[in-house]
Design a protein around this motif. Sequence first.
Motif, PDB file in Angstrom:
ATOM      1  N   GLY A 153       0.730 -10.327  15.835  1.00  8.66           N
ATOM      2  CA  GLY A 153       0.932  -9.027  15.202  1.00  8.66           C
ATOM      3  C   GLY A 153      -0.349  -8.229  15.095  1.00  8.66           C
ATOM      4  N   HIS A 154      -1.457  -8.950  14.947  1.00  8.30           N
ATOM      5  CA  HIS A 154      -2.726  -8.235  14.821  1.00  8.30           C
ATOM      6  C   HIS A 154      -3.045  -7.439  16.085  1.00  8.30           C
ATOM      7  N   MET A 155      -2.900  -8.082  17.241  1.00  6.37           N
ATOM      8  CA  MET A 155      -3.186  -7.372  18.492  1.00  6.37           C
ATOM      9  C   MET A 155      -2.212  -6.212  18.689  1.00  6.37           C
ATOM     10  N   ALA A 156      -1.012  -6.338  18.162  1.00  3.41           N
ATOM     11  CA  ALA A 156      -0.054  -5.228  18.239  1.00  3.41           C
ATOM     12  C   ALA A 156      -0.649  -3.985  17.567  1.00  3.41           C
TER      13      ALA A 156
ATOM     14  N   THR B 210      -2.694  -4.836   1.531  1.00  8.61           N
ATOM     15  CA  THR B 210      -2.134  -5.418   2.742  1.00  8.61           C
ATOM     16  C   THR B 210      -2.952  -6.626   3.157  1.00  8.61           C
ATOM     17  N   PHE B 211      -2.501  -7.272   4.220  1.00 10.25           N
ATOM     18  CA  PHE B 211      -3.238  -8.383   4.809  1.00 10.25           C
ATOM     19  C   PHE B 211      -4.437  -7.821   5.573  1.00 10.25           C
ATOM     20  N   ALA B 212      -5.486  -8.635   5.683  1.00  9.21           N
ATOM     21  CA  ALA B 212      -6.741  -8.224   6.337  1.00  9.21           C
ATOM     22  C   ALA B 212      -6.515  -7.508   7.670  1.00  9.21           C
ATOM     23  N   SER B 213      -5.531  -7.974   8.412  1.00 10.12           N
ATOM     24  CA  SER B 213      -5.257  -7.476   9.756  1.00 10.12           C
ATOM     25  C   SER B 213      -5.176  -5.953   9.859  1.00 10.12           C
ATOM     26  N   THR B 214      -4.460  -5.331   8.943  1.00 10.58           N
ATOM     27  CA  THR B 214      -4.207  -3.886   9.025  1.00 10.58           C
ATOM     28  C   THR B 214      -5.523  -3.105   9.041  1.00 10.58           C
ATOM     29  N   THR B 215      -6.392  -3.425   8.097  1.00  5.22           N
ATOM     30  CA  THR B 215      -7.671  -2.715   7.996  1.00  5.22           C
ATOM     31  C   THR B 215      -8.602  -3.113   9.141  1.00  5.22           C
ATOM     32  N   HIS B 216      -8.632  -4.409   9.450  1.00  9.44           N
ATOM     33  CA  HIS B 216      -9.505  -4.875  10.529  1.00  9.44           C
ATOM     34  C   HIS B 216      -9.152  -4.204  11.867  1.00  9.44           C
ATOM     35  N   ALA B 217      -7.879  -3.991  12.125  1.00 11.39           N
ATOM     36  CA  ALA B 217      -7.454  -3.368  13.381  1.00 11.39           C
ATOM     37  C   ALA B 217      -8.088  -1.986  13.522  1.00 11.39           C
TER      38      ALA B 217
ATOM     39  N   VAL C 179     -10.945  -0.889  11.847  1.00 12.65           N
ATOM     40  CA  VAL C 179     -12.404  -0.996  11.890  1.00 12.65           C
ATOM     41  C   VAL C 179     -12.876  -1.569  13.226  1.00 12.65           C
ATOM     42  N   ARG C 180     -12.142  -2.558  13.760  1.00 10.72           N
ATOM     43  CA  ARG C 180     -12.535  -3.160  15.038  1.00 10.72           C
ATOM     44  C   ARG C 180     -12.431  -2.158  16.196  1.00 10.72           C
ATOM     45  N   ASN C 181     -11.694  -1.081  15.986  1.00 17.40           N
ATOM     46  CA  ASN C 181     -11.618  -0.019  16.990  1.00 17.40           C
ATOM     47  C   ASN C 181     -12.721   1.022  16.791  1.00 17.40           C
ATOM     48  N   GLY C 182     -13.614   0.774  15.833  1.00 16.86           N
ATOM     49  CA  GLY C 182     -14.659   1.753  15.548  1.00 16.86           C
ATOM     50  C   GLY C 182     -14.124   2.982  14.833  1.00 16.86           C
ATOM     51  N   MET C 183     -12.941   2.859  14.247  1.00 16.09           N
ATOM     52  CA  MET C 183     -12.345   3.984  13.523  1.00 16.09           C
ATOM     53  C   MET C 183     -12.604   3.807  12.028  1.00 16.09           C
ATOM     54  N   GLU C 184     -12.332   4.851  11.284  1.00  8.63           N
ATOM     55  CA  GLU C 184     -12.630   4.841   9.860  1.00  8.63           C
ATOM     56  C   GLU C 184     -11.337   4.740   9.041  1.00  8.63           C
ATOM     57  N   PRO C 185     -11.147   3.649   8.279  1.00  4.94           N
ATOM     58  CA  PRO C 185      -9.978   3.603   7.408  1.00  4.94           C
ATOM     59  C   PRO C 185     -10.195   4.489   6.181  1.00  4.94           C
ATOM     60  N   VAL C 186      -9.198   5.266   5.841  1.00  2.47           N
ATOM     61  CA  VAL C 186      -9.245   6.084   4.623  1.00  2.47           C
ATOM     62  C   VAL C 186      -8.121   5.560   3.744  1.00  2.47           C
ATOM     63  N   PHE C 187      -8.492   5.036   2.570  1.00  2.00           N
ATOM     64  CA  PHE C 187      -7.510   4.300   1.774  1.00  2.00           C
ATOM     65  C   PHE C 187      -6.728   5.182   0.816  1.00  2.00           C
ATOM     66  N   CYS C 188      -5.423   5.093   0.954  1.00  2.00           N
ATOM     67  CA  CYS C 188      -4.510   5.830   0.100  1.00  2.00           C
ATOM     68  C   CYS C 188      -3.986   4.844  -0.955  1.00  2.00           C
ATOM     69  N   ASP C 189      -3.790   5.313  -2.159  1.00  2.00           N
ATOM     70  CA  ASP C 189      -3.281   4.427  -3.217  1.00  2.00           C
ATOM     71  C   ASP C 189      -1.802   4.120  -2.978  1.00  2.00           C
ATOM     72  N   ILE C 190      -1.284   3.157  -3.750  1.00  2.00           N
ATOM     73  CA  ILE C 190       0.106   2.732  -3.552  1.00  2.00           C
ATOM     74  C   ILE C 190       1.006   3.170  -4.705  1.00  2.00           C
ATOM     75  N   ASP C 191       2.284   3.141  -4.415  1.00  2.00           N
ATOM     76  CA  ASP C 191       3.307   3.422  -5.407  1.00  2.00           C
ATOM     77  C   ASP C 191       3.472   2.166  -6.285  1.00  2.00           C
ATOM     78  N   PRO C 192       3.521   2.321  -7.623  1.00  2.00           N
ATOM     79  CA  PRO C 192       3.563   1.123  -8.479  1.00  2.00           C
ATOM     80  C   PRO C 192       4.885   0.354  -8.427  1.00  2.00           C
ATOM     81  N   ILE C 193       5.930   0.941  -7.861  1.00  2.00           N
ATOM     82  CA  ILE C 193       7.239   0.265  -7.816  1.00  2.00           C
ATOM     83  C   ILE C 193       7.457  -0.439  -6.474  1.00  2.00           C
ATOM     84  N   THR C 194       7.206   0.271  -5.371  1.00  2.00           N
ATOM     85  CA  THR C 194       7.461  -0.334  -4.041  1.00  2.00           C
ATOM     86  C   THR C 194       6.206  -0.970  -3.440  1.00  2.00           C
ATOM     87  N   PHE C 195       5.041  -0.657  -3.994  1.00  2.00           N
ATOM     88  CA  PHE C 195       3.740  -1.167  -3.507  1.00  2.00           C
ATOM     89  C   PHE C 195       3.387  -0.615  -2.118  1.00  2.00           C
ATOM     90  N   THR C 196       4.200   0.298  -1.582  1.00  3.83           N
ATOM     91  CA  THR C 196       3.875   0.951  -0.313  1.00  3.83           C
ATOM     92  C   THR C 196       3.042   2.202  -0.602  1.00  3.83           C
TER      93      THR C 196
END
Length: 375
Positions: A59-62, A83-90, A92-109
């Motif tokens: 899934g990570h390579m996906a 999330t699991f490390a994979s999402t953010t690492h994917a 950063v490993r592309n040299g892109m910048e993750p910008v973190f959005c907060d989550i909903d307290p009920i669904t955690f999405t």
Amino acid sequence: MSTVLVTQSSMPKFEEYVDEIRDIWESRWLTNMGIKHQQLQTELKRYLGVSNIDLLTNGHMAIELSLQALGIAKGEVITTPFTFASTTHAIVRNGMEPVFCDIDPITFTMDVSKIEELITDKTVAILPVHVYGNICNIEEIQRLANKYNLKVIYDAAHTFGEIYNGKGIGTYGDVSCFSFHATKVFNSIEGGAVCFNDLDFGKAMYQLKNFGIKNEEVIDGVGANAKMNEFCAAMGLCNLRHVDNEIEKRRKVVERYREQLEGVDGIQLNPVQKGVKSNYAYFPVVFDEKIFGSSRNEVKEALAKEGIGARKYFYPLTNSFDCFKGRYNVYETPVALHVSKRVLTLPLYADLELAEVDKICEIVRQCRSKTIMGI
Ligand SMILES: *Cc1c(COP(=O)(O)O)cnc(C)c1O
């Protein structure tokens, strides 16, 4: 003392797998999109209700290769730290910048009301996670993506086989990335897939998972190697025959948990979402120490004493990983921080016995009654 781990892999009968891999000895074709790979691809396409799918090593390579196949592998990607490390690492490993959005307290999405303020002229994509199998606010994410011309890549690692509004979850966004890791609802030992609508994306992905090879003499991309091998595909074919049954067994486990833990003061359970056919992937519980009396860590320890493994899933947040020290500010995602300090994922797998569930719930409830009695 018997031990219960947080999860246990689904497996076919040994003989079923042996039967499945017999032809591999005849063909001597072990990888590189062989018969099993093709069969599993066809069957998963049908099962997931998607128009296009490509199988990968994991899934990570996906996720990592999707960012490349979309041709956007620079710039900022709005994502979640819960999330699991994979999402953010994917990202950063592309040299892109993750910008973190907060989550909903009920669904955690991802909290969609907080996405727009994070969009800049460098933003190229949104990478949300259907965390614990909870479906993101797909309509609002797509509306924002259309408005700002952004790609949407779903990390669908937790949502194998889920259906939303009558359609397979893999049909939403530009790409949905699945994981078939041993610990997931459906596994091919290690494995993953991308589901997509744009055929050009499909061509680019196919090349990227095979060294950028276009044909015998033309290599026109700097690809990786992310092909699913025949033994993994064979395991997938076997497990797919039983996955509906496995999900049904998971449903019974989840119902048993709910019967006993729903309504307990200081405990928050996963929501039941309208219009969603769930796969019962995880059973996260959020403990509010002020009301419940015991902290998440105390509950984890009480379970561990009885040989029961629960996991702090997801803790820590990806934006507080040591490898990112000083780069991100966890206080910009306060809801995610709050939940990650309080959440505990309880054991859940198809063959978990209901008597074990009762025992786990009893230990959890004892953590509460101790505090009520002031011991
Ligand atoms: C499991 C998982 C992945 C990675 O999948 P692998 O198949 O293990 O590489 C990515 N994202 C999430 C949310 C996951 O749970």
